[in-house]
Scaffold this motif. Structure first.
Motif, short mmCIF file in Angstrom:
data_model
loop_
_atom_site.label_atom_id
_atom_site.label_comp_id
_atom_site.label_asym_id
_atom_site.label_seq_id
_atom_site.Cartn_x
_atom_site.Cartn_y
_atom_site.Cartn_z
N PHE A 69 41.07 15.11 -48.92
CA PHE A 69 41.87 14.89 -47.79
C PHE A 69 42.79 15.83 -47.29
O PHE A 69 44.22 15.86 -47.23
CB PHE A 69 42.85 13.64 -47.90
N PRO A 70 42.18 16.91 -46.85
CA PRO A 70 42.93 17.97 -46.34
C PRO A 70 43.54 17.59 -44.99
O PRO A 70 43.03 16.74 -44.32
CB PRO A 70 41.94 19.21 -46.02
N ASP A 71 44.61 18.26 -44.63
CA ASP A 71 45.28 18.17 -43.30
C ASP A 71 44.22 18.07 -41.96
O ASP A 71 43.53 18.72 -41.92
CB ASP A 71 46.15 19.14 -42.83
N LEU A 72 44.74 16.85 -41.40
CA LEU A 72 43.91 16.34 -40.31
C LEU A 72 44.26 17.45 -39.15
O LEU A 72 43.35 18.05 -38.60
CB LEU A 72 44.23 15.31 -39.71
N GLU B 153 33.91 10.75 -38.51
CA GLU B 153 33.68 10.67 -39.91
C GLU B 153 32.64 9.89 -40.46
O GLU B 153 32.19 10.00 -41.54
CB GLU B 153 34.85 9.91 -40.54
N GLU C 35 46.18 9.76 -46.14
CA GLU C 35 46.83 11.01 -46.99
C GLU C 35 46.46 12.44 -46.05
O GLU C 35 47.20 13.23 -46.15
CB GLU C 35 45.96 11.09 -48.33
N TYR C 36 45.40 12.13 -45.19
CA TYR C 36 45.26 13.24 -44.27
C TYR C 36 46.18 13.67 -43.27
O TYR C 36 46.36 14.58 -42.53
CB TYR C 36 43.73 13.54 -43.77
N LYS C 37 46.91 12.42 -43.17
CA LYS C 37 48.24 12.67 -41.95
C LYS C 37 49.26 12.77 -42.67
O LYS C 37 50.01 13.83 -42.20
CB LYS C 37 48.12 11.32 -41.27
N ARG D 30 35.47 9.72 -46.94
CA ARG D 30 36.06 10.73 -47.38
C ARG D 30 35.85 10.69 -48.97
O ARG D 30 35.71 11.48 -50.00
CB ARG D 30 37.49 11.20 -47.10
#
Ligand code: SF4
Length: 447
Positions: free
Chosen positions: A21-24, A320, A185-187, A290
């Motif tokens: 979940f890297p940064d969006l 996605e 989590e990516y947000k 993801r």
């Protein structure tokens, strides 16, 4: 009881979740932030500020970034929105500040307000500088706040700045409500939510965790505090009322999101079906993709035009790899102990707009996990017996002050509006904090 702090250190360490979940929207570096800040026209009567529910002075904080005054920029943000860091990540800015930016009129990209806001807030957090506000001089008054979500946190900050003691009670082990447990989590990573609350707690907010407030507890708090703020959010996600809902492998979107954010689950089984088409449903669908699901389906009884998710969230889900089944309704969940399949019926829309099953149009989808995301019930049962006025389970408030029908009780956030954005809850909490302070002052004057 805890006078905080170091919630940040209690964040679970899950490298697997961090990797999935890297940064969006990755953060700006200094050069990119300066370049973007210098594009802003610093509009008078800035529409971006008007569009923000907490009315952050956007041109002012951007100008401070452009002049290298990052702490001043963060102070401008926090002055209007004590959860400015999480809002910079979680806000649907396309329909708020950035959607209102005048750059649209010139057919050019709106200013990246959220990323600039995050740049200023990250700089403050990383500098280790304290919160740029102090608690007010102690008034001897105290307020019990029920729920540790954004509305209560914002209310508590306003109270502390005015010298009013703020004591928060929450049923969960960590503060933040949806900010900590319910946003993709990516947000907004769980740890970032906690880091922000650590800073806010410097104002001297007291926290009580693992405390469920029922009618008896509420009555006790009412006698020990001068006012009560209700920021209890919403309750459980609705059930479908079909067979098989108790099978292993049937869950709801909020539990699912909380489980992966806390590192409790780190993978999804092969085929996942999400029932519903709101923003939370999309978050659960994207998370499943993801987490390694081979196929992810979103199932909705109406069409894309009626889905409540924002258009940009819909586009994101398509990117996605999420598949959408429109005009379809689940009618049963199959399995012995674990879920194996979902029985579905195709629907058609009649001229009067109602949905009816199409005769003979039944089909089955093989699935390993079913996630319900069809809206949440209210969570105000403990307030019955006329404690405060309710309408359809929502607490009725004066929108300017947050005061309920019971003068000693104030409220804000999802329990009053049925579920909106984090920034709306912050705005409610802020108004209520100011409203409570004014009401207590009036009580003093009349004493
Ligand atoms: Fe800057 Fe756009 Fe706001 Fe104007 S509307 S102040 S250009 S961010």
């Amino acid at each position: 009881m805890s006078e905080s702090t170091n919630f940040f250190e209690q964040a679970p360490d899950s490298p697997e979740i961090a990797a999935r979940f890297p940064d969006l929207h990755p953060p700006f570096n200094k050069t990119a932030a300066l370049t973007e800040a210098n594009r802003c026209l610093y509009c008078f009567d800035a529409p971006c500020t008007i569009a923000c529910p907490t009315h952050i002075d956007v041109p002012r904080f951007i100008k401070k970034i452009a002049s290298g005054n990052l702490q001043g920029s963060a102070k401008t943000i926090l002055d209007a929105n004590i959860l400015g860091a999480s809002c910079s990540r979680a806000c649907p800015v396309d329909v708020l500040c950035e959607g209102a930016c005048v750059m649209h009129r010139y057919n050019t990209q709106p200013i990246a307000i959220a990323r600039l806001q995050r740049f200023a807030m990250d700089a403050l957090h990383e500098s280790g500088a304290p919160l740029p506000f102090l608690p007010g001089e102690d008034t001897g008054k105290s307020v019990a706040l029920i729920g540790a979500g954004p509305a209560s946190l914002a209310c508590a900050a306003e109270l502390r700045r005015r010298g009013i003691r703020a004591e928060i009670f929450d049923a969960r082990p960590l503060p933040g409500g949806l900010n900590t447990y319910g946003i993709a989590e990516y947000k907004l990573p769980l740890a970032e939510s906690l880091r922000e609350i650590d800073m806010l707690a410097q104002l001297g907010v007291k926290f009580n965790f693992n405390v469920s407030v029922d009618a008896t507890k509420l009555a006790a708090l009412e006698t020990t505090h001068d006012a009560v703020f209700l920021g209890v959010g919403l309750g459980a996600i609705y059930q479908l009322g079909i067979t098989g809902e108790a099978l292993e492998g049937v869950t709801n979107a909020l539990d699912y999101i909380a489980a992966y954010k806390s590192g409790e689950i780190t993978s999804a089984p092969g085929r996942v079906a999400i029932i519903g088409a709101g923003n939370t449903a999309i978050d659960a669908a994207n998370a499943s993709a993801r987490l390694g699901a081979s196929e992810v389906y979103m199932i909705y009884r109406r069409g894309p035009e009626q889905m409540s998710a924002f258009a940009f969230e819909y586009e994101h889900a398509k990117q996605e790899g999420v598949k959408f089944l429109w005009h379809v309704r689940p009618i049963g969940i199959q399995g012995t102990e674990k879920v194996k399949a979902l029985d579905l019926a195709r629907l058609e829309v009649t001229p009067d707009g109602s949905l009816v099953p199409i005769t003979g149009e039944l089909f089955q989808l093989q699935v390993d996990l079913v996630i319900l995301a069809i809206g949440q019930a209210t969570h105000t049962e403990f307030l019955d017996s006329g404690k405060v006025k309710l309408e359809r389970g929502r607490i009725v408030i004066d929108r300017m002050t947050g005061q309920t029908s019971n003068p000693k009780y104030f409220a804000g956030g999802d329990c009053t509006n049925g579920g909106r954005e984090v920034v709306d809850a912050v705005a409610d909490g802020k108004r209520a904090g100011i409203g409570i302070a004014a009401w207590l002052e009036g009580q003093n004057a009349n004493a």
